[in-house]
Design a protein around this motif. Structure first.
Motif, PDB file in Angstrom:
ATOM      1  N   ILE A  36       0.895  -1.144   0.068  1.00 21.22           N
ATOM      2  CA  ILE A  36      -0.124  -0.102  -0.086  1.00 21.22           C
ATOM      3  C   ILE A  36       0.807   1.369  -0.040  1.00 21.22           C
ATOM      4  O   ILE A  36       0.375   2.384  -0.449  1.00 21.22           O
ATOM      5  CB  ILE A  36      -1.055  -0.053   1.269  1.00 21.22           C
ATOM      6  N   SER A  37       2.030   1.352   0.438  1.00 18.79           N
ATOM      7  CA  SER A  37       2.850   2.324   0.542  1.00 18.79           C
ATOM      8  C   SER A  37       4.200   1.838   0.224  1.00 18.79           C
ATOM      9  O   SER A  37       4.731   0.859   0.660  1.00 18.79           O
ATOM     10  CB  SER A  37       2.575   3.292   1.540  1.00 18.79           C
TER      11      SER A  37
ATOM     12  N   ASN B 214       8.589   3.329   0.435  1.00 18.49           N
ATOM     13  CA  ASN B 214       9.349   4.350   0.760  1.00 18.49           C
ATOM     14  C   ASN B 214      10.771   4.017   0.755  1.00 18.49           C
ATOM     15  O   ASN B 214      11.275   3.298   1.776  1.00 18.49           O
ATOM     16  CB  ASN B 214       8.979   5.125   2.199  1.00 18.49           C
TER      17      ASN B 214
ATOM     18  N   GLU C 172      -1.825  -5.166   8.985  1.00 16.24           N
ATOM     19  CA  GLU C 172      -0.421  -4.657   7.970  1.00 16.24           C
ATOM     20  C   GLU C 172       1.019  -4.760   8.780  1.00 16.24           C
ATOM     21  O   GLU C 172       0.998  -4.748   9.817  1.00 16.24           O
ATOM     22  CB  GLU C 172      -0.728  -2.956   8.042  1.00 16.24           C
TER      23      GLU C 172
ATOM     24  N   GLY D  54       8.367  -0.678   2.820  1.00 16.71           N
ATOM     25  CA  GLY D  54       7.265  -0.355   2.425  1.00 16.71           C
ATOM     26  C   GLY D  54       6.153  -0.816   3.601  1.00 16.71           C
ATOM     27  O   GLY D  54       6.482  -1.446   4.603  1.00 16.71           O
ATOM     28  N   GLN D  55       4.665  -0.781   3.418  1.00 17.93           N
ATOM     29  CA  GLN D  55       3.902  -1.198   4.141  1.00 17.93           C
ATOM     30  C   GLN D  55       2.930  -2.270   3.335  1.00 17.93           C
ATOM     31  O   GLN D  55       2.613  -1.577   2.078  1.00 17.93           O
ATOM     32  CB  GLN D  55       3.132  -0.098   4.573  1.00 17.93           C
TER      33      GLN D  55
ATOM     34  N   PRO E 281       2.721  -0.253  -6.120  1.00 20.52           N
ATOM     35  CA  PRO E 281       1.921  -0.583  -5.103  1.00 20.52           C
ATOM     36  C   PRO E 281       0.901  -1.645  -6.035  1.00 20.52           C
ATOM     37  O   PRO E 281       0.746  -1.544  -7.094  1.00 20.52           O
ATOM     38  CB  PRO E 281       1.280   0.948  -4.873  1.00 20.52           C
TER      39      PRO E 281
END
Lengths: 251, 372, 320
Positions: free
Chosen positions: B261-262, B264, B277, B268-269, B289
């Protein structure tokens, strides 16, 4: 059963050898031990000549056939298999596929033509005929030996800076030597024993030992022939035993 | 610490460089692509391992470096100069063969001297080096033995001494331990590491044994179907597998599905099917994503006694006691099989029984997102 | 002596070749070397082994020369007289009984020899194959040793036994089983005995080779599944060693049908075989075209046997 078969295979030969030491002329009734017939055979000039000729032919045939078979063995086992390989095998084994008598008359006719055309006569023809049928016998153990030898030995030699020639000299050749010796010995025995091809191809006066022996048959079986047979038998046993020892060790 | 497929940033001087190597055996219908556009750089003094299942191309790559095969396309550089066209006997690399290929008609000492003799070294130097090598592999006492009288481990040592004697730039080892029994194999692993350290020679080691690869190597290249799948230190390969194949081939692994979902940078997540999560590492080649597969090593997960806690919930199907640890085989509520490995304590009584429900937690960012 | 595939030639050293060029060059060099090594063997065998066969093929279509040799008049006479003969009086063609009986005898004796060596050789090979591994080679050596010894010598030994005053008759007379010597030598029986004696090792060796690979647990499995000895032999052992049986039969049949020494020494006038018939045409009979035709006919029989063998072994490979 097996023991019985061995007795059947060896019995006649042993009995024959036994009677070659007989004192009397009889080859069936033993009267006493003596070397008489060996001495008589050894003293017979015809036998001496025939034996010498047989040895001469066997030696030449062995050297040529083994050299040629060694080269062929290297070509058929040390390189990747190639399309013509089955044909090469068939040609090398051809003398084994054709009945000896057919080879014999064919060679007689063929050499007759060559003699007529070239006017060249001599012992060379008989030697050539022997070389042909010795090649497959020399080739068999050489090929078997080479096929047992992993190619990585040559790879290892090359990896350790040996040029192809040095790799052959230092690694391939010493490793294949037992096969070469076995092939040479089999050729020698096969050449020494040949009857029918020699009988038909030999020129006048070229009497090998087997030819002389078959000529003696008209007079019946003499103890002298018996003694010579025993000597030939002894030579074979000795040589084939050596071949056995040479080829068995690796396994 | 991010998994990478290519190998661009190499520091230190380079021993071997393979550039876009393709090797095709046979032709027409029988054509086999043993290596498919493989590039790899191996540093000096490195213990580098080519790891993969049989038929993955690792041995072919080794044989190309040794010179027993020539590449169909591409180049091999040794210390910067092309060697792809040279025959094996002109390459300053030596090989330890899988079955050692010790010359059976020579003694131990003669085997070790062979390479030096072929190089035309003076006799005194040869004798000297042979002695050193025998000392190095601790075989002084057996110098005059025939190689057929040696045990597997001894043959192994002679093969090493023979290959090291000419002091090659690179030593190639083709599954040299595969013929040894387990105990000897462990001993030789340590021995090999020591030899590499003492001689300072670059080792390129081929194996299908992941444990060997992880314990000995400075870096590992994982190969499959003629391609290099991942190159990295053993820890990178184990903790951050880039692809399903690498994760599967090395160690035991759980695969779970989720949604990124994200993202960086390298983390990530990910939202799991259970709705929970978790943080996760991302491969170097960024993943957009969306739906992703995740790898979670069994020892990076734990069970919770509260069956509704944790990031997954599931039922324990089987419990297997292994001495040092215990393996719990679960199936999660979405049907995915999942294995958790817990360290055992002395006389501990496990509270997680077969048939009971449990929750699963994941330590830190132990989850790794895969490229495929 | 580039025995290792991958070694390119010395020319590769000063030019930088691509891998592909290096491979091609190495292959060219190996190919050249391979044929250089093969040439002497192939040349000798083709030149002196195979050439004569084509010459006797030509000769078989010519007329016999006045004393020996041939005269260059093409005719099918030689092939016709292989089985037929022209009546001296009315010039009609009739079956040549002498030739036909020799041809049939050769075929019959060769087949008989094959069957007998199989009957003797099978249990012998089985016995050797069931010995401990160390003893097997020695047994095999014992079996093959007589094969390598001079055929003439072995046939002499047989003569000593089979003659009217030979060992067999002497012993039988001595113990009073017979009161006058049996006629053993110069019969078809003597030839058959001589041939079996001569070629038994040729049967045992390939039989043993295929039995050695036999997994003897399969036989135990057969007994376990209620098969009796005969059923195990027929349903388990024989199908598994069939390649060895076929190879052994071929190896015995070929030299047996072409044999010359044994019928000459043990067969006398009544036991002549096709080999003797051929050599007679080149000797006393002086009919070279006929001799050539018979020789080729013999080759044909051998070829048929070989084709059966090849068919059989490829079929076995397709099934296995």
């Amino acid at each position: 059963m097996a023991v019985f078969s061995i007795v059947l295979l060896y019995g006649p030969l042993i009995v024959m050898a036994f009677f070659s030491f007989n004192e009397s002329r009889s080859v069936t009734l033993f009267t006493g031990f003596s070397w008489t017939w060996y001495q008589q055979a050894a003293g017979n000039e015809r036998v001496q000549e025939a034996a010498l000729l047989s040895l001469q032919i066997a030696l030449v045939a062995t050297i040529v056939a083994t050299t040629v078979a060694t080269m062929a063995g290297l070509a058929t086992t040390r390189t990747k298999s190639f399309k013509a390989l089955p044909v090469v095998y068939a040609i090398i084994n051809q003398p084994l596929m054709v009945p000896e008598i057919v080879t014999a008359v064919g060679t007689l006719v063929f050499f007759g033509i060559i003699k007529q055309v070239t006017g060249v006569y001599g012992l060379g023809y008989l030697m050539l005929a022997h070389i042909v049928f010795c090649i497959p016998f020399a080739y068999m153990p050489i090929r078997a030996r080479l096929e047992d030898m992993d190619l990585t030995y040559e790879h290892a030699a090359a990896d350790l800076y040996a040029t192809p020639w040095l790799a052959f000299k230092r690694v391939t050749f010493p490793l294949m030597l037992p096969g070469i010796l076995a092939g040479a010995m089999l050729s020698f025995v096969i050449s020494l024993d040949d009857v029918i091809i020699s009988l038909l191809v030999a020129g006048p006066g070229e009497t090998t030992l087997p030819i002389w022996m078959i000529g003696q048959l008209r007079r019946g079986l003499t103890p002298e022939v018996n003694a010579i047979s025993t000597v030939l038998l002894g030579v074979t046993v000795l040589v084939v035993s050596l071949v056995f020892l040479l080829t068995i060790r690796k396994r | 610490m991010t998994p990478s497929k290519t190998d661009s940033s190499v520091d230190g001087s380079v021993a071997i460089e393979a550039i876009n190597i393709t090797k095709i055996f046979g032709s027409g219908a029988d054509e086999v692509r043993a290596l498919d556009d493989v590039s790899v750089t191996i540093r000096e003094n490195e213990f580098f391992t080519l790891l993969g299942p049989s038929g993955c191309g690792k041995t072919t790559l080794l044989r190309l470096i040794a010179g027993f095969e020539h590449p169909t396309a591409g180049q091999i550089l040794l210390s910067g100069s092309a060697i792809g066209h040279l025959p094996p006997f002109q390459r300053p690399v030596n090989t330890v063969f899988q079955n050692y290929a010790l010359f059976p008609h020579m003694t131990v000492a003669q085997n070790i001297a062979f390479g030096l003799e072929m190089q035309g070294k003076p006799r005194a130097e040869i004798d000297d080096t042979v002695k050193q090598m025998l000392l190095l592999v601790r075989m002084q006492a057996l110098a005059e033995r025939q190689t057929s009288q040696l045990s597997g481990g001894q043959q192994q040592r002679v093969a090493l001494a023979r290959a090291l004697a000419p002091r090659p730039n690179v030593l190639l080892l083709d599954e040299p331990l595969s013929a040894l029994d387990l105990k000897l194999r462990k001993e030789m692993q340590i021995e090999l590491k020591r030899l590499q350290h003492e001689t300072g020679i670059t080792f390129i080691f081929v194996t299908h044994d992941q444990e060997e690869a992880l314990t000995m190597s400075d870096r590992v290249a994982v190969m499959n179907e003629g391609k290099i799948r991942q190159i990295g230190t053993p820890r990178e390969i184990y903790d951050h597998p880039g692809e399903r194949f690498v994760a599967h081939f090395i160690g035991e692994t759980n695969f779970v599905e989720g949604e990124l979902i994200s993202a960086n940078g390298s983390t990530g997540q990910v939202r799991l099917t259970s709705g929970a999560e978790v943080p996760a590492s991302l491969p170097a080649e960024r993943v957009a994503p969306g739906r992703v597969s995740l790898v979670i090593r069994p020892e990076h997960a734990e069970l919770t006694e509260n069956p509704d806690a944790g990031v997954f919930q599931g039922q324990i199907d089987n419990v297997v006691y292994f001495g040092t640890d215990t393996h719990y085989y679960l199936h999660l509520d979405d049907g995915t099989p999942f294995m958790v490995r817990l360290q055992n304590q002395r006389d501990e009584v496990s509270t997680f029984a077969r048939g009971s429900r449990a929750g699963v937690t994941v330590k830190g960012n132990a989850a790794q997102v895969l490229l495929d | 002596m580039a025995l290792v595939e991958t070694v390119p030639g010395p020319t590769a050293q000063h030019t930088t070749l691509s891998g592909e060029e290096a491979t091609a060059q190495a292959e060219r060099k190996t190919r050249r070397l391979r044929w250089i090594l093969l040439t002497p063997a192939l040349a000798i065998i083709c030149g002196i082994g195979i050439m004569p066969l084509s010459i006797i093929l030509v000769y078989s279509f010519m007329s016999p020369g006045p004393y020996a040799g041939i005269s260059w008049e093409p005719t099918f006479d030689a092939w016709i007289s292989l089985v037929l003969e022209r009546d001296i009086f009315d010039d009609t063609l009739q079956l040549n009984d002498a030739h036909i009986s020799i041809l049939f005898r050769s075929l019959w004796l060769a087949l008989l020899t094959t069957v007998l060596t199989l009957i003797f050789g099978f249990p012998l090979a089985y016995f050797i194959a069931t010995r401990p591994a160390r003893q097997r080679n020695l047994w095999l050596f014992m079996i093959s040793l007589p094969f390598w010894s001079n055929l003439l010598v072995r046939t002499f030994a047989m003569m000593l036994f089979l003659r009217d005053d030979g060992y067999i008759n002497n012993v039988l007379l001595l113990i009073g089983l017979i009161d006058k010597p049996m006629i053993l030598i110069y019969t078809e029986f003597a030839v058959a005995v001589g041939l079996v004696y001569a070629f038994l090792p040729l049967m045992v060796m390939p039989l043993y080779a295929s039995m050695e690979k036999l997994d003897f647990r399969l036989i135990e499995a057969g007994y376990d599944l209620y098969a009796n000895r005969l059923q195990v032999l027929r349903r388990v052992i024989i199908p598994l060693v069939k390649p060895g049986i076929v190879a052994g039969c071929i190896l015995v049949f070929i030299p047996a049908i072409g044999s010359w020494v044994t019928p000459k020494l043990l067969g006398g006038g009544k036991g002549l075989m096709v080999g003797n018939l051929i050599s007679n045409q080149f000797g006393t009979s002086r009919d070279w075209p006929l001799g050539s035709a018979i020789a080729l006919f013999l080759m044909l029989m051998v070829m048929i046997a070989l084709i059966i063998y090849v068919r059989n072994s490829t079929a076995a490979r397709d099934h296995g």
